[in-house]
Structures are given as C-alpha cells and as structure tokens.
Design a protein around this motif. Structure first.
Motif: not given
Lengths: 318, 312
Positions: B304-312
């Motif tokens: 989840y937080f990987e996805g978040e970082r990528r989205a940011a």
C-alpha cells in the motif's frame, strides 16, 4: 459548550496522595530537619541576648522571633530567606515530572478534569508547608514558655498568628512561581534553576535594581541634595513588587509593634510623632500591613491563574 | 458480535497550527471487536485516540464514544473507557499495588471493591507476587503488564491500548497478546494501535490503516488483502530434478519468481496446485514442498505504501 461533571472530582484523592508523597519524601525530611535545627538555634541565640537586657518588655515573646545575635540572623530573617527555598523544592517539578515520568496521560485518562490534578497538587504542597510552619510556630512557642517562664499575651498570640498566615501566603507565592516554571519548562532541572534565579534576584539584587530604576532621569542636583520625594516613592513602589519585601514589611509590623510606617517622612514634626511614638495596638498594626497582606494573596491568585492557563492549554503528549 | 458502534467519528479533524494531524477521519468501531489502528509514526493514531478520550480538543467534526460526546462529557466517557498510553509510566517510589490504588480512587471505584479488584487484576497478569514491590524495580514488560492490569481493574466497556507491546521481547509480547484476547472474551471492545503487523494480524477482527491523518483502508484482514493485493493465489514450490523450471514456465496465466535454487513462487488467479504437481511429475521432477502462501498484513502494508509513494 459547558462540560459536564464537577471539576473537583478526584481532587481529594490527588490532595491526599500528593500530601503523603511530600511528607514522606526525603526532600521534605531534609528541609524540615534544616529548618527545625536552624530555628532552634536562632531562638536560643535570641534568648541569650534577651537575658542580658533587664528593661521590662511587654512583647517578650515576639522578641524571641526578631532578636538576632550577630553574626547569626534572627529567626524571622532566616525564615524570609528559607521559606522560598522550601516552597520551590515542593513545586519546581510538580507538572514537568508528570510528563517525564509519563504518568500524566495515564492519570488524566481517569475520570477527572485537569483542574482537580492542578488544584490538588497546589493545595497538597501548601498544606505540607502550612503543617511545617504551624509545627515550627508551636515548637517555638513551647520553647519560649519553658525558657522564659511567662505565657504569651493574647495580643502576642494574635500577632504570631498573623505572622504565621503571612508566612503561608509568602510560601504560596513562591510555590506558584515554582509551579509556573514547572509548567513552562519540560526539564525539572531547568525549572528549578529558573525558580532559584528569580529567588536570588528578589532576595539579593532587588533593592539594587529598585535603586537603579528610581535614579533613571536623576539630575546632578539630586546627587547633592539627595533623592527627591518622587524618586523615593518610585523606589519603594518597585521594591514592593518583590514578595520578599511584602513579607518583610508584614513581619516587621506584626512582630515589632513599634513599627508605625515603612517610609521616613520628610516632615520633621510627622517624623517625631511616627517613629518615636508608642507601640501600635494590634488592629492598627494589621491595618498598616493590610495592603501588603492583600498583595501577597493577590500574588498567589494571579500566579496560580497563570499556572492554570498554562497547564490547561498544554498538549498532553510530551 | 453486534453491529452497534461504540466509537464513531465523523469528519474528525485535528490541527496543530498549520499542521493537520488528523484529517476528516471517519471511523466506526463495533461493540465487542478488536480493532487495530495501523500506520506509520506520525500518521495520527495517537492524536485520534486522545480525541476519543477528550484528552485533546477536537478542531472539527463529530465524535461519539459509548454514545457520549467526549468533549462535552469527558468524565463519563473516561469512566467507561480505559486507556493505556504508549510507554506507560508509573510513580516509581510507590508499589504496583499503590499505583493501582491511586488510579482506582481517581476512577471512582467503590472503596470496598478496590482491593479485591486490584488483587484480581494483578493475579491475571502474573504480578501478584511483585505487587508490593516498588515500580522502580520493575522491568519494562512488568510495567506494560501493570498498565494492562490497570485497564482490567477498571472493568471498562472499551479498552484503548496505544502500542501495548512496544519494546517487549517476543515472549512477553506473546503473553500480552493473549491477555488482550482475554479482554475480548470479557466482552470488552478493544482498540489497539501498533506497527507490529503480525501481532495485529493475530488478534484483530478488523483493522484501519492510517495514512497522513486519514483512514486509508479499513476492513477485515482478508478484505484488505483482496483490495491491495488482488484476488491472486500464491503457491510456493520446492522441487528438483528434470526441467522443473521450464515445466513451471509453461503453466498458463502464472507469474513465476525464483526465491532460491529449486524454490519458486507462483502467482496465479486461482489455486493451481494440482496442475503444478502434474506438470512437475511429467518432466520427472520431485516435489519437496508445495503449498499456498498466506498473504500477510505486512505485505498489504508495504504494498500500500509503495503504491502511495509511486502516486506521489
């Protein structure tokens, strides 16, 4: 929006716990020993001096507290010096130690308001101080009875009680100051140093500061003819910002009935009447220091309000 | 488990100056469940807990705990909710029992019940024989247990535990988690914040994942797994001999990762165990192990937080 429930819920519990903590703490026991030993020493020194005086004195008992044998201070001046230290010792870590011990959030998650914790802590320390002073006062009265062999007169008891009340008020001011610093600074060492620095300022340097302030705008003539009336009044006003001055004046008037005023009047006729007059009756002495008395009380209330505001606004997380 | 919510938050917001610690949070925790608050440090977990207890002011939004407003009626809320702060502290000069006695009085527990309740709580946490020792001599694990004893003693409707296992060794952690499960059996709703995910996985009915002051994900662990990792099934195969690797690559719709020599992970949209085993046997290979790999909360979290970082 009004909050439900009484702010005093749990206050008695906090008061009981904190008082027991104070009374049994090594800190308080050391201070009590120090006070009792020095007090007895001061009183015996006073008795020694009084034995050499043969004139009749209607206020023998009060002399016990005020007479000094150089180089030792009298009991009263010793008390003026040491009361702030005891009060600071009981208050300097009242709030910040709850943070550093991490007990604050646990205690405040119990069904009590912060008010109960703060008021309970303040009253517990004040109660401990009052107990100490009352015990001390009784001890000295007892010593006086044994060594002087005469009971104190009603007026002497009254004056002694007023002195006791003033001492408690004076301790309350310093307690509130110490607690204010304990709410302001996170490290107990910092709050202790800040309290002691303020104590040093008021105990030692304040008269110098007051003198300097009163000389602002002084003209060269003032150096020749002495300070003007205005300057004297300003100096006195500044001095009285210090709780030590207020306490000093109260004890002076209460324990030394001949005290009729705190300033030297410039008018010679008034001077004769005031300084060389007979001792004041009890109620007149009380009237004389009533402003100082209320000043001490107001000091306690104002400082406690500041502590209250600081503590209520503080986030519970360190 | 009933569906009545004991804790409800609606657009709950907390700002410190310009910084928003909790941002329009919606949360519903049901009666009798163990709910896990997850998320990195500074994601607003503790701030949320403090608002639930009325220990810090709510900037905006609504919150109800056991049907009451903690800003308006904090005393009643705190009477029915027990809280164990992260890194719980006690008065070192007092014994464990004296510490509990003080909070029992503050909590308004009936005088004639105090001692019995303390003894019961201490016994349940294996602290009965050290109860009269000074807390200053307690180990970290004992302090945490004393914190739980305090929660137990209060007999609350809701227990909020902030990082109850922080800094404990695995054995103490295990014991503490069992005690927390015991709270659930007593009918107490438990809210637990932690970043030790395997623990949360073991004891929580539902979890909420905090991210930057918002509840990013919420649900049971299988629900979260499905939402973040998809519905794929993962198999771990250990086999040797023949052309096992080639045989595996020929499987349809399957992603292969080699984990170690002779060890692979296969990701497919359904359970392919039978196909895998026949395929390997056909090329003359020998299967040493073949099983489904249960996705862990850890993975959900990381992914989840990987996805978040990528989205940011």
């Amino acid at each position: 929006m009004r909050r439900k429930g009484s702010p005093w819920t749990g206050m008695a519990t906090v008061l009981t716990k904190e008082t027991i903590d104070h009374i049994t703490s090594a800190r308080m026991i050391v201070l009590e020993l120090l006070i009792v030993i020095t007090a007895i020493g001061a009183v015996f020194a006073a008795i020694g001096v009084m034995r050499t005086v043969t004139t009749e004195d209607p206020f023998l008992f009060l002399r016990l507290l005020t007479v000094a044998r150089e180089p030792f201070p009298s009991f009263v001046s010793f008390l003026g010096f040491v009361v702030p230290i005891v009060a600071i010792a009981l208050g300097f870590d009242a709030i910040n130690a709850e943070y550093s011990r991490r007990t604050l959030s646990r205690i405040l998650s119990q069904p009590i308001y912060r008010d109960a914790l703060l008021v309970g802590k303040f009253l517990a320390a004040l109660l401990t101080l009052s107990l100490t002073f009352v015990a001390l006062w009784l001890l000295i009265t007892g010593l006086g009875l044994i060594t002087l062999g005469v009971p104190p007169s009603g007026e002497e008891v009254g004056r002694g009680l007023m002195f006791l009340l003033a001492t408690i008020g004076y301790a309350g001011v310093w307690l509130a100051i110490a607690m204010m610093f304990s709410a302001l600074f996170r490290a107990p060492a910092t709050s202790a140093m800040a309290s002691l620095a303020l104590w040093l300022l008021f105990a030692v340097f304040w008269s110098i500061v007051a003198g300097l302030i009163s000389q602002i705008g002084a003209t060269p003539e003032d150096l020749v003819f002495g300070p003007t009336q205005q300057q004297v009044e300003l100096e006195q006003w500044v001095t009285r910002l210090s709780p030590n001055t207020l306490y000093g004046e109260v004890t002076l008037a209460m324990l030394n009935p001949a005290t009729r005023a705190f300033t030297m009047p410039t008018d010679a006729a008034v001077f004769d009447r005031i300084v060389l007059g007979q001792p004041l009756p009890f109620d007149q002495s009380v009237l004389l220091v009533w402003p100082q008395f209320t000043g001490l009380l107001a000091g306690v209330l104002i400082l406690f309000t500041v502590v209250y505001l600081l503590f209520q606004r503080q986030e519970i997380r360190a | 488990m009933s569906d009545t919510a004991v804790i409800e938050a609606e657009a709950l917001t907390k700002r410190y100056g310009r910084f928003t610690a909790v941002d329009r949070l919606d949360l519903a925790i049901r009666q009798g469940e163990v709910f896990g608050l997850l998320g990195p440090n500074g994601s607003g977990k503790t701030t949320t807990i403090l608002m639930l207890l009325g220990l810090t002011e709510v900037t905006e939004g609504k919150v109800r705990v056991v049907g009451l407003d903690p800003t308006h009626d904090p005393l009643e809320v705190k009477r029915r909710v027990a809280y164990m702060p992260d890194t719980v502290g006690f008065y070192d000069g007092l014994s464990g029992r004296e510490n509990l006695r003080y909070t029992a009085r503050l909590a308004g527990i009936e005088r004639d019940q105090v001692e019995a309740r303390i003894t019961e709580a201490l016994t349940r946490l294996n602290l009965a024989d050290v109860g009269d020792k000074r807390v200053g001599a307690y180990s970290r694990g004992m302090r945490q247990r004393l914190g739980l004893a305090e929660v137990l003693m209060k007999r609350p409707d809701v227990a909020i535990l902030d990082e109850p296992t922080a800094g404990l060794d695995p054995q103490s952690t295990h014991a503490l988690l069992d005690i927390i499960l015991g709270l659930k059996h007593d009918g107490i709703t438990v809210v637990l914040s932690s970043h030790l995910l395997n623990q949360v996985q073991r004891i929580c009915d539902r979890v909420g994942l905090f991210n930057k002051g918002r509840l990013a994900l919420e649900g049971t662990i299988p629900e979260l797994v499905q939402r973040v990792l998809g519905s794929s099934v993962r198999l771990v195969v250990e086999a040797h001999g023949g052309q096992v690797a080639e045989a595996l690559t020929r499987l349809p719709n399957t992603r292969i990762e080699m984990l170690a020599p002779n060890r692979w992970r296969l990701t497919a949209d359904r359970d392919y165990r039978e196909q895998v085993s026949t395929a390997i046997q056909r090329v003359g290979g020998q299967i040493l192990a073949l099983g489904i790999e249960e996705p862990s909360l850890d993975e959900v979290y990381t992914r989840y937080f990987e996805g978040e970082r990528r989205a940011a």
